[in-house]
Design a protein around this motif. Structure first.
Motif, PDB file in Angstrom:
ATOM      1  N   TYR A 123      -2.396   6.881   1.222  1.00 13.22           N
ATOM      2  CA  TYR A 123      -3.387   6.016   1.869  1.00 13.22           C
ATOM      3  C   TYR A 123      -3.655   4.782   1.010  1.00 13.22           C
ATOM      4  O   TYR A 123      -3.613   3.648   1.499  1.00 13.22           O
ATOM      5  CB  TYR A 123      -4.685   6.802   2.098  1.00 13.22           C
ATOM      6  N   LEU A 124      -3.917   5.002  -0.272  1.00 18.14           N
ATOM      7  CA  LEU A 124      -4.213   3.887  -1.174  1.00 18.14           C
ATOM      8  C   LEU A 124      -3.018   2.945  -1.303  1.00 18.14           C
ATOM      9  O   LEU A 124      -3.171   1.726  -1.311  1.00 18.14           O
ATOM     10  CB  LEU A 124      -4.634   4.411  -2.542  1.00 18.14           C
ATOM     11  N   ASP A 125      -1.817   3.513  -1.384  1.00 22.14           N
ATOM     12  CA  ASP A 125      -0.629   2.679  -1.545  1.00 22.14           C
ATOM     13  C   ASP A 125      -0.311   1.902  -0.271  1.00 22.14           C
ATOM     14  O   ASP A 125       0.189   0.778  -0.336  1.00 22.14           O
ATOM     15  CB  ASP A 125       0.563   3.543  -1.956  1.00 22.14           C
ATOM     16  N   PHE A 126      -0.618   2.479   0.874  1.00 26.98           N
ATOM     17  CA  PHE A 126      -0.342   1.802   2.141  1.00 26.98           C
ATOM     18  C   PHE A 126      -1.278   0.611   2.353  1.00 26.98           C
ATOM     19  O   PHE A 126      -0.845  -0.465   2.760  1.00 26.98           O
ATOM     20  CB  PHE A 126      -0.476   2.793   3.305  1.00 26.98           C
ATOM     21  N   PHE A 127      -2.561   0.798   2.074  1.00 27.66           N
ATOM     22  CA  PHE A 127      -3.537  -0.251   2.369  1.00 27.66           C
ATOM     23  C   PHE A 127      -3.805  -1.192   1.208  1.00 27.66           C
ATOM     24  O   PHE A 127      -4.273  -2.313   1.418  1.00 27.66           O
ATOM     25  CB  PHE A 127      -4.851   0.358   2.864  1.00 27.66           C
ATOM     26  N   PHE A 128      -3.537  -0.758  -0.005  1.00 26.21           N
ATOM     27  CA  PHE A 128      -3.794  -1.594  -1.179  1.00 26.21           C
ATOM     28  C   PHE A 128      -2.477  -1.717  -1.940  1.00 26.21           C
ATOM     29  O   PHE A 128      -2.182  -0.944  -2.847  1.00 26.21           O
ATOM     30  CB  PHE A 128      -4.915  -0.989  -2.032  1.00 26.21           C
TER      31      PHE A 128
END
Length: 170
Positions: free
Chosen positions: A90-95
């Motif tokens: 999630y973090l890598d996809f959006f940030f």
């Protein structure tokens, strides 16, 4: 006039809270490797978050009701994720900055297969109090099998660098 920034389909930084297992004192951060992994991803991406060690008694009711109290749990405004790998994705996809995922999905699949069962075997072995019985040998053998798989993966022909996946270069 000041324009209020509203969140659209892409989440904005800020408003993150990470719930983690506490240490024995119930208030400081515990020794969960999955929580440490999520904290490393958050740090690498330079994202601010609140860190809340939570005992069974002080977990938020929504975490107990909707997510079976599982931790680590990342609450980002209205969203919540409880699996460390899902949180990292999630973090890598959006940030995106810096992007941590490796583009080669074949390498990721191999690494996932190698790591499958590694942490449970490690936890069972390290938390076990040996007394010379058969269970000691079983736990040690299970861990040694997982360690050998990791050693084989890291020493495989064609691998470059010392990372589990990729060579550490963009």
């Amino acid at each position: 006039p000041h324009k209020r920034q509203e969140e659209g389909a892409t989440p904005l930084p800020g408003g993150m809270t990470l719930y983690v297992k506490p240490a024995e004192d119930g208030t400081s951060v515990g020794d969960c490797p999955f929580a440490h992994f999520v904290r490393m991803v958050l740090a690498e991406k330079g994202l601010d978050y609140d860190l809340i060690p939570s005992t069974q008694e002080n977990k938020p009711q929504w975490l107990l009701d909707d997510y079976e109290g599982k931790m680590p749990a990342l609450r980002h405004r209205k969203e919540c994720y409880v699996d460390s790998e899902v949180i990292a994705q999630y973090l890598d996809f959006f940030f995106k900055d810096p992007e941590l995922a490796v583009a080669n999905s074949g390498e990721m699949e191999k690494a996932s297969a190698v790591l499958d069962g590694f942490f449970p075997a490690m936890a069972k072995f390290t938390k076990h109090s040996p007394n010379g019985d058969e269970e000691d040998k079983e736990k040690q053998a299970a861990l040694e099998e997982k360690l050998q798989g990791l050693e084989d993966h890291l020493g495989a022909d064609g691998r470059t660098g010392s990372y589990l996946v990729g060579n550490g270069e963009q």
